[in-house]
Scaffold this motif. Structure first.
Motif, mmCIF file in Angstrom:
data_model
loop_
_atom_site.group_PDB
_atom_site.id
_atom_site.type_symbol
_atom_site.label_atom_id
_atom_site.label_comp_id
_atom_site.label_asym_id
_atom_site.label_seq_id
_atom_site.Cartn_x
_atom_site.Cartn_y
_atom_site.Cartn_z
ATOM 1 N N GLU A 142 9.190 -12.797 4.319
ATOM 2 C CA GLU A 142 8.262 -11.822 3.754
ATOM 3 C C GLU A 142 8.889 -10.439 3.709
ATOM 4 N N ASN A 143 9.723 -10.102 4.703
ATOM 5 C CA ASN A 143 10.367 -8.782 4.712
ATOM 6 C C ASN A 143 11.282 -8.613 3.504
ATOM 7 N N GLU A 144 12.067 -9.645 3.217
ATOM 8 C CA GLU A 144 12.964 -9.586 2.061
ATOM 9 C C GLU A 144 12.165 -9.484 0.774
ATOM 10 N N PHE A 145 11.088 -10.275 0.644
ATOM 11 C CA PHE A 145 10.273 -10.255 -0.576
ATOM 12 C C PHE A 145 9.596 -8.893 -0.756
ATOM 13 N N LEU A 146 8.991 -8.376 0.309
ATOM 14 C CA LEU A 146 8.282 -7.104 0.204
ATOM 15 C C LEU A 146 9.223 -5.953 -0.115
ATOM 16 N N GLU A 147 10.399 -5.957 0.487
ATOM 17 C CA GLU A 147 11.374 -4.919 0.178
ATOM 18 C C GLU A 147 11.866 -5.044 -1.255
ATOM 19 N N ARG A 148 11.995 -6.271 -1.721
ATOM 20 C CA ARG A 148 12.454 -6.514 -3.094
ATOM 21 C C ARG A 148 11.443 -5.974 -4.107
ATOM 22 N N ILE A 149 10.146 -6.245 -3.896
ATOM 23 C CA ILE A 149 9.168 -5.776 -4.875
ATOM 24 C C ILE A 149 8.923 -4.275 -4.740
ATOM 25 N N ARG A 150 9.103 -3.743 -3.530
ATOM 26 C CA ARG A 150 8.935 -2.293 -3.360
ATOM 27 C C ARG A 150 10.015 -1.530 -4.110
ATOM 28 N N ARG A 151 11.223 -2.119 -4.192
ATOM 29 C CA ARG A 151 12.293 -1.471 -4.966
ATOM 30 C C ARG A 151 11.967 -1.438 -6.457
ATOM 31 N N HIS A 152 11.028 -2.269 -6.879
ATOM 32 C CA HIS A 152 10.575 -2.255 -8.275
ATOM 33 C C HIS A 152 9.392 -1.308 -8.473
ATOM 34 N N GLY A 153 9.077 -0.538 -7.458
ATOM 35 C CA GLY A 153 8.016 0.458 -7.577
ATOM 36 C C GLY A 153 6.623 -0.070 -7.292
ATOM 37 N N LEU A 154 6.485 -1.279 -6.778
ATOM 38 C CA LEU A 154 5.172 -1.849 -6.487
ATOM 39 C C LEU A 154 4.672 -1.366 -5.130
ATOM 40 N N ARG A 155 3.352 -1.278 -5.017
ATOM 41 C CA ARG A 155 2.737 -0.653 -3.846
ATOM 42 C C ARG A 155 2.279 -1.691 -2.837
ATOM 43 N N LEU A 156 2.445 -1.333 -1.556
ATOM 44 C CA LEU A 156 2.023 -2.162 -0.443
ATOM 45 C C LEU A 156 1.065 -1.344 0.420
ATOM 46 N N LEU A 157 0.043 -2.015 0.965
ATOM 47 C CA LEU A 157 -0.923 -1.342 1.821
ATOM 48 C C LEU A 157 -0.993 -2.006 3.193
ATOM 49 N N HIS A 158 -1.209 -1.182 4.207
ATOM 50 C CA HIS A 158 -1.523 -1.679 5.551
ATOM 51 C C HIS A 158 -2.951 -1.268 5.863
ATOM 52 N N ASP A 159 -3.801 -2.256 6.163
ATOM 53 C CA ASP A 159 -5.186 -2.007 6.530
ATOM 54 C C ASP A 159 -5.366 -2.428 7.985
ATOM 55 N N PRO A 160 -5.478 -1.474 8.912
ATOM 56 C CA PRO A 160 -5.589 -1.839 10.334
ATOM 57 C C PRO A 160 -6.853 -2.631 10.654
ATOM 58 N N ASP A 161 -7.878 -2.525 9.798
ATOM 59 C CA ASP A 161 -9.109 -3.282 10.033
ATOM 60 C C ASP A 161 -9.004 -4.724 9.550
ATOM 61 N N LEU A 162 -8.021 -5.008 8.731
ATOM 62 C CA LEU A 162 -7.813 -6.371 8.240
ATOM 63 C C LEU A 162 -6.944 -7.113 9.256
ATOM 64 N N ALA A 163 -7.536 -7.438 10.388
ATOM 65 C CA ALA A 163 -6.772 -7.997 11.506
ATOM 66 C C ALA A 163 -7.089 -9.473 11.706
ATOM 67 N N VAL A 164 -6.102 -10.207 12.182
ATOM 68 C CA VAL A 164 -6.319 -11.566 12.671
ATOM 69 C C VAL A 164 -5.964 -11.581 14.156
ATOM 70 N N PHE A 165 -6.445 -12.593 14.846
ATOM 71 C CA PHE A 165 -6.088 -12.794 16.242
ATOM 72 C C PHE A 165 -5.248 -14.054 16.356
ATOM 73 N N ARG A 166 -4.124 -13.935 17.087
ATOM 74 C CA ARG A 166 -3.230 -15.077 17.323
ATOM 75 C C ARG A 166 -2.737 -15.010 18.762
#
Length: 329
Positions: free
Chosen positions: A171-195
């Motif tokens: 996922e790190n490689e994919f996300l960095e790849r699409i971010r280099r194309h100018g696509l936006r990523l969001l972090h939502d701290p409330d969108l949490a899972v428990f593991r």
């Protein structure tokens, strides 16, 4: 989780879960409590031995507008899909994700692992993958984790999905790849899972060693990285050199490191009001750094100058829930 939005047209969401052959899918229990319209999401379980390949094959069979990747033990909030749909409706973005939190019911040892991963001196720049902190924000791959990550199906397919030569860190490689194309990523701290965290020191060592190895593979495949991943490897080399280098001055960095761990333990135990895991915190941080550093070095030694072949074999994908099916699945 409270979602303050009115979604006129609920987008179809495909939930994708990789699992080992014959493995249990504990995540299904939480998914049955989702409050999203039952006819607007499907659940695909991909069984196999290479998670990055399993996810790609399942994504190829998915019919949703949004792909929501979780792990077989991710406990999802009942309102998670509403939050994901609202983000994609209101924002022109490629992916959104949130943290993976340690359950309060984990053992003391497991909670200490979670404490180390989510601390500044343990997890460092990736600590927000393991703690709820801050507000909704634009981000990069360092704050997103594949056990809780929603990606636009169109973006995923246009950019050829995950690199199957990688696991972990696909996922790190994919996300960095699409971010280099100018696509936006969001972090939502409330969108949490428990593991639940790893149940033993040995399993924790294997986990962090694998993370280090995956980062080395990602770098070698051109995924890019800042200087931070190299610090644990340098620390490992330093620790191994201590018996061979005489002098008090050479021991000063180790003393500083130990002080940092003790201060971090006091801060983490006080902040979480959970003192017992804090007693194990200094040891866990050292294990984390040394294991990750060893994995990084091993990954470079193992894969540098070699062409890693794509994994062989197919994944068996079954629909645990189909679009259009109602409650009670």
């Amino acid at each position: 989780m409270q979602v303050k939005t009115n979604i006129m047209d609920y987008p179809n969401i495909s939930i994708i879960i990789p699992v080992k052959p014959g493995g249990a899918v504990r995540a299904l229990d939480g998914l049955r409590r989702l409050t999203y319209p039952a006819g607007s999401f499907e659940v695909l379980v991909a069984e196999g031995t290479c998670p990055s390949r399993q996810r790609n094959i399942a994504a190829g069979k998915a019919a949703g507008d949004i792909l929501y990747f979780i792990d077989d033990d991710s406990l999802v909030d009942p309102a998670a899909l509403e939050a994901i749909a609202a983000h994609f409706a209101a924002e022109n973005l490629a992916a959104v994700g949130g943290p993976s939190l340690t359950p309060a019911g984990d053992s003391v040892l497991q909670r200490s692992f979670g404490m180390a991963l989510s601390s500044p001196c343990g997890g460092g720049g990736v600590r927000n993958r393991y703690r709820k902190s801050g507000v909704l924000r634009e981000t990069a791959d360092h704050e997103l984790i594949l056990c809780n990550l929603a990606i636009s199906a169109r973006v995923f397919r246009e950019h050829r999905g995950f690199d199957e030569r990688l696991y972990p860190n696909e996922e790190n490689e994919f996300l960095e790849r699409i971010r280099r194309h100018g696509l936006r990523l969001l972090h939502d701290p409330d969108l949490a899972v428990f593991r639940g965290q790893r149940v033993s020191v040995r399993a924790f060592i294997r986990q962090l060693f694998g993370y280090g190895r995956g980062r080395a593979q990602q770098i070698l495949l051109g995924g890019g990285s800042g200087p931070a991943p190299y610090v644990p490897a340098l620390f490992l080399v330093y620790v191994l050199s201590l018996p061979f280098v005489q002098g008090t001055v050479y021991s000063v960095p180790l003393l500083c490191y130990l002080v940092m761990c003790v201060v971090g333990a006091v801060h983490a135990g006080t902040e979480r009001k959970d003192p017992l895991p804090a007693l194990l915190f200094p040891l866990d941080v050292a294990i984390l750094h040394l294991s990750y550093g060893a994995g990084l070095i091993w990954g470079f030694a193992r894969y540098a100058g070699r062409q890693r072949a794509l994994p062989q074999g197919e994944a068996t994908v079954r629909r645990a829930k189909e679009f259009g099916s109602g409650d009670g699945w």
